[in-house]
Design a protein around this motif. Structure first.
Motif, PDB file in Angstrom:
ATOM      1  N   VAL A 246       0.871  -1.181   0.000  1.00  0.00           N
ATOM      2  CA  VAL A 246       0.000   0.000   0.000  1.00  0.00           C
ATOM      3  C   VAL A 246       0.904   1.226   0.000  1.00  0.00           C
ATOM      4  O   VAL A 246       2.071   1.153   0.383  1.00  0.00           O
ATOM      5  CB  VAL A 246      -0.936   0.065   1.236  1.00  0.00           C
ATOM      6  CG1 VAL A 246      -2.012  -1.000   1.157  1.00  0.00           C
ATOM      7  CG2 VAL A 246      -0.147  -0.046   2.534  1.00  0.00           C
TER       8      VAL A 246
ATOM      9  N   GLN B  90      -0.463   6.100   4.058  1.00  0.00           N
ATOM     10  CA  GLN B  90      -1.853   6.177   4.493  1.00  0.00           C
ATOM     11  C   GLN B  90      -2.231   7.605   4.882  1.00  0.00           C
ATOM     12  O   GLN B  90      -1.418   8.355   5.377  1.00  0.00           O
ATOM     13  CB  GLN B  90      -2.078   5.253   5.704  1.00  0.00           C
ATOM     14  CG  GLN B  90      -1.729   3.805   5.400  1.00  0.00           C
ATOM     15  CD  GLN B  90      -2.676   3.208   4.373  1.00  0.00           C
ATOM     16  OE1 GLN B  90      -3.840   2.968   4.649  1.00  0.00           O
ATOM     17  NE2 GLN B  90      -2.174   2.972   3.170  1.00  0.00           N
TER      18      GLN B  90
ATOM     19  N   ALA C 202       5.169   1.268   4.051  1.00  0.00           N
ATOM     20  CA  ALA C 202       4.208   1.861   3.107  1.00  0.00           C
ATOM     21  C   ALA C 202       4.643   3.280   2.754  1.00  0.00           C
ATOM     22  O   ALA C 202       3.918   4.245   2.983  1.00  0.00           O
ATOM     23  CB  ALA C 202       2.814   1.852   3.726  1.00  0.00           C
TER      24      ALA C 202
ATOM     25  N   MET D 162      -4.254  -5.100  -3.874  1.00  0.00           N
ATOM     26  CA  MET D 162      -4.845  -4.011  -3.097  1.00  0.00           C
ATOM     27  C   MET D 162      -5.987  -3.359  -3.852  1.00  0.00           C
ATOM     28  O   MET D 162      -6.147  -3.547  -5.067  1.00  0.00           O
ATOM     29  CB  MET D 162      -3.792  -2.953  -2.759  1.00  0.00           C
ATOM     30  CG  MET D 162      -3.285  -2.177  -3.949  1.00  0.00           C
ATOM     31  SD  MET D 162      -2.336  -0.750  -3.388  1.00  0.00           S
ATOM     32  CE  MET D 162      -1.469  -0.277  -4.861  1.00  0.00           C
TER      33      MET D 162
ATOM     34  N   ASN E 157      -7.197   0.388  -4.691  1.00  0.00           N
ATOM     35  CA  ASN E 157      -6.711   1.765  -4.646  1.00  0.00           C
ATOM     36  C   ASN E 157      -7.535   2.585  -5.623  1.00  0.00           C
ATOM     37  O   ASN E 157      -7.819   2.135  -6.734  1.00  0.00           O
ATOM     38  CB  ASN E 157      -5.224   1.823  -5.009  1.00  0.00           C
ATOM     39  CG  ASN E 157      -4.577   3.142  -4.592  1.00  0.00           C
ATOM     40  OD1 ASN E 157      -5.197   3.968  -3.926  1.00  0.00           O
ATOM     41  ND2 ASN E 157      -3.328   3.332  -4.978  1.00  0.00           N
TER      42      ASN E 157
END
Ligand SMILES: C[S@@+](CC[C@H](N)C(=O)[O-])C[C@H]1O[C@@H](n2cnc3c(N)ncnc32)[C@H](O)[C@@H]1O
Length: 238
Positions: A109, A112, A127, A167, A169
């Motif tokens: 990922v 965040q 990440a 993932m 996204n």
């Protein structure tokens, strides 16, 4: 090749303690820890001596906790104090034709949160690489330059072991494991196997209010060989 020798003395956070027995035949679904799976893989697939092993995304080295394997650590982030501080897409100064195994556990990922600051979560889970619009909302752009370097530093018939997680996204599923397998073949590897590793529970964040996709409770370990042989006994594809 040494088989059935206990080289993994302890467990990581996810499973129970490992017992010094002959490893069970490998199955395509794995419910124990990454460390135990790597050890099982290292007893199952190699056709050449697997050492030295290069972990090209070492972070805190959680996968090697309790392992007695000789591991050379590489990471782009100096705070993890790797033996080789650098970008695995460049591998500056790393000799060619050197390693029996390269391990790759890239970020799955991007950073965040909406602001650009790097959070504790981001650092702990690596990440930190951008995967916004300019990268097509995926991290798959990291793979081709890494794969070229992995091929260069691996010995012929050496193994590349990659832990890849798909993932969601920008409201769409991104199939990183498909990208990786295709790109690995394009880079000259033979993709030998795909093992599904199951977690006890899905990764969750309090930021995720609504769910539109199944919460992922699995990732993939992809076993690639630096050569044309798909099987241990050296079966050569035409
Ligand atoms: C998911 S973590 C790896 C966790 C590790 N396998 C463990 O068991 O602790 C990903 C790591 O890859 C590193 N990384 C990301 N991009 C990299 C690059 N281009 N070259 C080297 N390391 C990179 C990050 O700094 C992070 O530490």
């Amino acid at each position: 090749m040494i088989r059935n020798r206990l080289l993994f003395a302890d467990d990581d956070s996810e499973g129970s303690a490992m017992v010094a027995t002959k490893p069970a035949p490998l199955t395509s679904v794995w419910e124990r820890s990454d460390g135990e799976l790597i050890e099982a893989i290292l007893q199952f697939y190699p056709t050449i001596e697997p050492h030295p092993i290069l972990d090209s995304t070492y972070n805190a080295g959680r996968m090697w906790k309790g392992s007695m394997r000789q591991v050379v650590s590489m990471d782009i982030d100096p705070q993890h104090k790797p033996m080789i501080l650098g970008d695995n897409r460049v591998m500056k100064g790393v000799p060619s034709n050197k390693f029996g195994v390269v391990v790759y556990d890239p970020p799955h990922v991007g950073p965040q949160g909406r602001d650009k600051s790097v959070k504790r979560f981001d650092v702990d889970f690596g990440a930190t690489m951008e995967c916004g619009k300019e990268h097509g909302w995926t991290l798959s752009y990291l793979y081709p330059p890494f794969l070229r370097q992995a091929k260069r530093v691996l010995k012929p018939q050496g193994l590349l072991l990659a832990k890849i997680t798909d993932m969601v996204n920008s409201h769409k599923s991104r199939w990183a494991h498909c990208d990786f397998m295709r790109m690995a073949e394009e880079a000259g590897f033979t993709v030998c196997d795909l093992i599904v590793k199951i977690r006890k529970g899905p990764m969750m964040s309090t930021k995720w209010k609504n769910s539109h996709h199944a919460r992922k409770r699995h990732c993939f370990w992809i076993i690639c060989r630096n050569g044309n042989s798909c099987e241990q006994d050296g079966y050569e594809r035409s």
